[in-house]
Design a protein around this motif. Sequence first.
Motif, PDB file in Angstrom:
ATOM      1  N   HIS A 215      29.027  37.950  36.741  1.00 24.29           N
ATOM      2  CA  HIS A 215      28.359  37.227  36.092  1.00 24.29           C
ATOM      3  C   HIS A 215      29.235  35.889  35.513  1.00 24.29           C
ATOM      4  O   HIS A 215      30.346  35.961  35.519  1.00 24.29           O
ATOM      5  CB  HIS A 215      28.002  37.790  34.540  1.00 24.29           C
ATOM      6  CG  HIS A 215      26.809  38.667  34.765  1.00 24.29           C
ATOM      7  ND1 HIS A 215      27.263  40.100  34.489  1.00 24.29           N
ATOM      8  CD2 HIS A 215      25.673  38.678  35.136  1.00 24.29           C
ATOM      9  CE1 HIS A 215      26.288  40.724  34.749  1.00 24.29           C
ATOM     10  NE2 HIS A 215      25.087  40.148  34.884  1.00 24.29           N
ATOM     11  N   ALA A 216      28.557  34.933  35.119  1.00 24.22           N
ATOM     12  CA  ALA A 216      29.327  33.880  34.346  1.00 24.22           C
ATOM     13  C   ALA A 216      28.465  33.391  33.562  1.00 24.22           C
ATOM     14  O   ALA A 216      27.063  33.056  33.458  1.00 24.22           O
ATOM     15  CB  ALA A 216      29.648  32.683  35.419  1.00 24.22           C
ATOM     16  N   ASP A 287      31.970  36.426  46.076  1.00 24.83           N
ATOM     17  CA  ASP A 287      32.012  35.957  44.748  1.00 24.83           C
ATOM     18  C   ASP A 287      32.913  36.706  43.574  1.00 24.83           C
ATOM     19  O   ASP A 287      33.461  36.362  42.810  1.00 24.83           O
ATOM     20  CB  ASP A 287      30.457  35.757  44.085  1.00 24.83           C
ATOM     21  CG  ASP A 287      29.990  34.534  44.407  1.00 24.83           C
ATOM     22  OD1 ASP A 287      30.765  33.684  45.440  1.00 24.83           O
ATOM     23  OD2 ASP A 287      28.687  34.505  44.762  1.00 24.83           O
ATOM     24  N   ALA A 288      32.415  38.111  43.660  1.00 25.87           N
ATOM     25  CA  ALA A 288      33.260  38.976  42.457  1.00 25.87           C
ATOM     26  C   ALA A 288      34.704  38.873  42.869  1.00 25.87           C
ATOM     27  O   ALA A 288      35.392  38.788  41.591  1.00 25.87           O
ATOM     28  CB  ALA A 288      32.753  40.345  42.676  1.00 25.87           C
ATOM     29  N   GLU A 289      35.100  39.007  44.114  1.00 29.45           N
ATOM     30  CA  GLU A 289      36.558  38.962  44.132  1.00 29.45           C
ATOM     31  C   GLU A 289      37.185  37.404  43.692  1.00 29.45           C
ATOM     32  O   GLU A 289      38.268  37.303  43.266  1.00 29.45           O
ATOM     33  CB  GLU A 289      37.093  39.134  45.783  1.00 29.45           C
ATOM     34  CG  GLU A 289      36.841  40.574  46.118  1.00 29.45           C
ATOM     35  CD  GLU A 289      36.551  40.807  47.535  1.00 29.45           C
ATOM     36  OE1 GLU A 289      37.164  39.691  48.603  1.00 29.45           O
ATOM     37  OE2 GLU A 289      35.961  41.622  47.895  1.00 29.45           O
ATOM     38  N   SER A 290      36.590  36.340  44.079  1.00 34.39           N
ATOM     39  CA  SER A 290      37.035  35.016  44.058  1.00 34.39           C
ATOM     40  C   SER A 290      36.824  34.443  42.592  1.00 34.39           C
ATOM     41  O   SER A 290      37.220  33.393  42.471  1.00 34.39           O
ATOM     42  CB  SER A 290      36.528  34.356  45.068  1.00 34.39           C
ATOM     43  OG  SER A 290      35.268  33.889  44.843  1.00 34.39           O
ATOM     44  N   ASN A 291      35.966  35.247  41.828  1.00 38.86           N
ATOM     45  CA  ASN A 291      35.694  34.630  40.431  1.00 38.86           C
ATOM     46  C   ASN A 291      34.931  33.324  40.671  1.00 38.86           C
ATOM     47  O   ASN A 291      34.990  32.397  39.956  1.00 38.86           O
ATOM     48  CB  ASN A 291      36.966  34.479  39.639  1.00 38.86           C
ATOM     49  CG  ASN A 291      36.513  34.326  38.190  1.00 38.86           C
ATOM     50  OD1 ASN A 291      35.418  34.849  37.645  1.00 38.86           O
ATOM     51  ND2 ASN A 291      37.393  33.902  37.287  1.00 38.86           N
ATOM     52  N   GLY A 292      34.035  33.352  41.793  1.00 37.15           N
ATOM     53  CA  GLY A 292      33.678  32.152  42.350  1.00 37.15           C
ATOM     54  C   GLY A 292      32.387  31.472  41.245  1.00 37.15           C
ATOM     55  O   GLY A 292      32.628  30.314  41.081  1.00 37.15           O
ATOM     56  N   LEU A 293      31.660  32.224  40.682  1.00 36.08           N
ATOM     57  CA  LEU A 293      30.681  31.964  39.776  1.00 36.08           C
ATOM     58  C   LEU A 293      31.256  31.084  38.538  1.00 36.08           C
ATOM     59  O   LEU A 293      30.764  30.054  38.146  1.00 36.08           O
ATOM     60  CB  LEU A 293      29.698  32.877  39.398  1.00 36.08           C
ATOM     61  CG  LEU A 293      28.819  33.672  40.208  1.00 36.08           C
ATOM     62  CD1 LEU A 293      28.020  34.651  39.220  1.00 36.08           C
ATOM     63  CD2 LEU A 293      27.606  32.590  40.785  1.00 36.08           C
ATOM     64  N   ALA A 294      32.414  32.074  37.974  1.00 36.45           N
ATOM     65  CA  ALA A 294      33.004  30.992  36.952  1.00 36.45           C
ATOM     66  C   ALA A 294      33.440  29.796  37.269  1.00 36.45           C
ATOM     67  O   ALA A 294      33.323  28.714  36.520  1.00 36.45           O
ATOM     68  CB  ALA A 294      34.001  31.804  36.249  1.00 36.45           C
TER      69      ALA A 294
END
Lengths: 463, 463
Positions: A215-216, A287-294
Amino acid sequence: MGIVSEVRALLGAAHVLTGSDTARYGIDTTGRYTAVPLAVVRPGSTAEVSEVMKLAHASNTPVVPVGGNTGLTGATHAPDMLMISLERLDRIREIRPASRLAIVEAGVVLEKLHEAAAEAGLRYPVTFGSRGSCQIGGNLATNAGGSNVLRFGNTRAQCLGLEVVLADGRIVDLMSELHKDNSGYDLRDLFIGSEGTLGIVTAAVLKLVPATRSHATAILGTDDLDAALTLLNEVQEASGGAVEAFEFMPRFYVDQYREMRGDAQLPPAADHEVTVLLELGSASARDAESNGLAEVLEEVLGRALESGLLRDAALAQNEAQRRAMWHLRESAADVILARRPIVDTDVAVPLDRVSTFLDMAGLRVSSIDPQAEVILVSHLGDGNLHYAIWPSREDTALQDELRAVIDDVAVSVRGSFSAEHGVGLTKLGSMERLKDEVALDVMRAVKKALDPENILNPGKLLP
Amino acid sequence: MGIVSEVRALLGAAHVLTGSDTARYGIDTTGRYTAVPLAVVRPGSTAEVSEVMKLAHASNTPVVPVGGNTGLTGATHAPDMLMISLERLDRIREIRPASRLAIVEAGVVLEKLHEAAAEAGLRYPVTFGSRGSCQIGGNLATNAGGSNVLRFGNTRAQCLGLEVVLADGRIVDLMSELHKDNSGYDLRDLFIGSEGTLGIVTAAVLKLVPATRSHATAILGTDDLDAALTLLNEVQEASGGAVEAFEFMPRFYVDQYREMRGDAQLPPAADHEVTVLLELGSASARDAESNGLAEVLEEVLGRALESGLLRDAALAQNEAQRRAMWHLRESAADVILARRPIVDTDVAVPLDRVSTFLDMAGLRVSSIDPQAEVILVSHLGDGNLHYAIWPSREDTALQDELRAVIDDVAVSVRGSFSAEHGVGLTKLGSMERLKDEVALDVMRAVKKALDPENILNPGKLLP
């Protein structure tokens, strides 16, 4: 033998309640409607629902189906009528992860389905405040919405198949598991949202989606709504449509929340004319690994702060901060219902007309009751506003007038007087005044075709 | 004065065709149905459609609405009936980018809407082979599907609002622009997919989605379908649901394509028992910049090749390679219809039963006609199979038997005999034999309620 005795013989005395035993079914969640039903019956299977309906049909007994009884429009009001509670049809028959679907009975509580889906690494995306007690059958009967409609659609969009018992007791098997099925009229969607007036939902095939892995979440502050909507489109562009919630709270709502909960509870950036709770979600492992959403969100918000589109923004840095942000939004029922009298509405307007609606509605309210206060929260991402009014005095006629005016203004900007709560009893007046006349005639013709004796939830939905 | 003269007086002679002038409307795209209609009328507005229907209603004249006439089930067959062509209602009334919607008339050609959406930086996601000539009204009347249903849903899922002319000429205004609207029965979805038997669609409000900014496209080769479905779920997990197409082609289809087009045309990795065309799409600017989709796909495919789930895989490195991959799939109509006689079907089965269906269907076909050859392509991602048979000889009874058997087998695994083409005339037999009887009764009751004189596309959809 009367219908109650007949049903008792069919289901056993333990599952046929009368008199004071029906108390908890006879009052709705708003407290506005109370009634003593003829009896509350609790069939244990689709076949039993069918048998009960055959008896009701033969004796022309009006029937009101009831799920968790969490509706807000009086749709389960059943004075002297037979209530059929679906609570014992509470099995999750199957979760099929490879096909991403769940086969459930009508009485399954929404939160139980959430839990079962999560155990399979999946998610049933419809959610809202009453998830701990509302039932899937009621969700389908009212086409329930909530905060995630923006991304996943309402209950109708989750349903692949349906099983329905008709007014005469026959069972319609529409339990398709298919994403494509053009074999005749779309009866499924006709029954969904018909508020128990065309048939009784007994089971459904529901779609599941991959569980959210990251989530972000952020609180945004700005001065005007159009800026917020511009930002929504920018975030959708940048994230490829990952916005799951975009919830608008005006300053007056935030002030009331602060008064009730204290300053300490208030999340950062919430002190502006327009406060928005924004949440992105992703099921992607990457996305979860890379913190992509944030990262995406930080980038867009950074630009928006620089350009002046936003005045303020705060990203949740951990789950506790995220929860505080959601607490601000999810306290809406407590905050808004804390004061009485209250006029609550549930309108939707086209996204690009939300500001116009608010301006027009505000003026109309002031002209009718200058001391009235308007308090609202909004699923802004889909144009749904829970616009409430605290009138200056206890006066039923005034309250009715205010409610009607809000519905009128919504429809005047091509909106709807019922976004997600349905019609039930409370919105019959608006239905008669504001719905396209030919559409109303067609609805009446459909009702007559499916329930010629008018025994299914009579007096609801259709004026 | 007869109906034809009346309509001529109303619309002018130029818009009322009779005799040989009707030739291009009187034959369907399969060539199976030919007829001389009473007349073809071309109203220029919703009001004129309404006036024509009032005349038809008064004189009890059967009416068949027609769009691009690209249907495959004979649903526009109109011997001695009045055809209403919507071709002159061809305006895109509005594209509203901020609200992501288009307001279009029924006669707009699908490809024109694609172009108009693209000009606004948006996308109307429904697409299929006949996009250059089919019309939005027909798309709605048949709830058209195609290759992107997996991600975006069928035509029904794109539609927010609808305008419909009823059998008696009255106009129903359901032109909502709302994502949430629970004000009464869902008439919109009842009209969508009703194949012109309940009303004539004249306009619609359609959702648009952000334009795709990047693709990743691949051909995958494997030995069995279950491996392909496992891979589909893995790609969905990794990409957060970005799969837009997952198209299955068995070896026999690929061989026929190669025979027709030559070896040079064949994309790499296409030479296996199971060949799949996979495409991911993303609207995100970030994905486009970082080439994120291709990275995700490479990673998943790398793992799948290592583990033996896949035998072979090739990613398109440029647009020319991507086009060659799509050419293999989009030649299906040419390849399959190249040989006659042919039995073509359009079934859907639950995803986890596709292999079972293929095994069962293959055995049944062999037992009826041992020399028959089965050729198919499949939107595997949504369980839709265009399962065709080249029987060993020209024999109508044999063809009918084969078609019926495929439909029977599909329904025996809880599938549908019509995934996306509808019922029309060709599937009336299956509708009668295989559809839930109570559902059929309800459909007939609805038809009678909306069109009591049975003048709207009589004889279609309902046996």
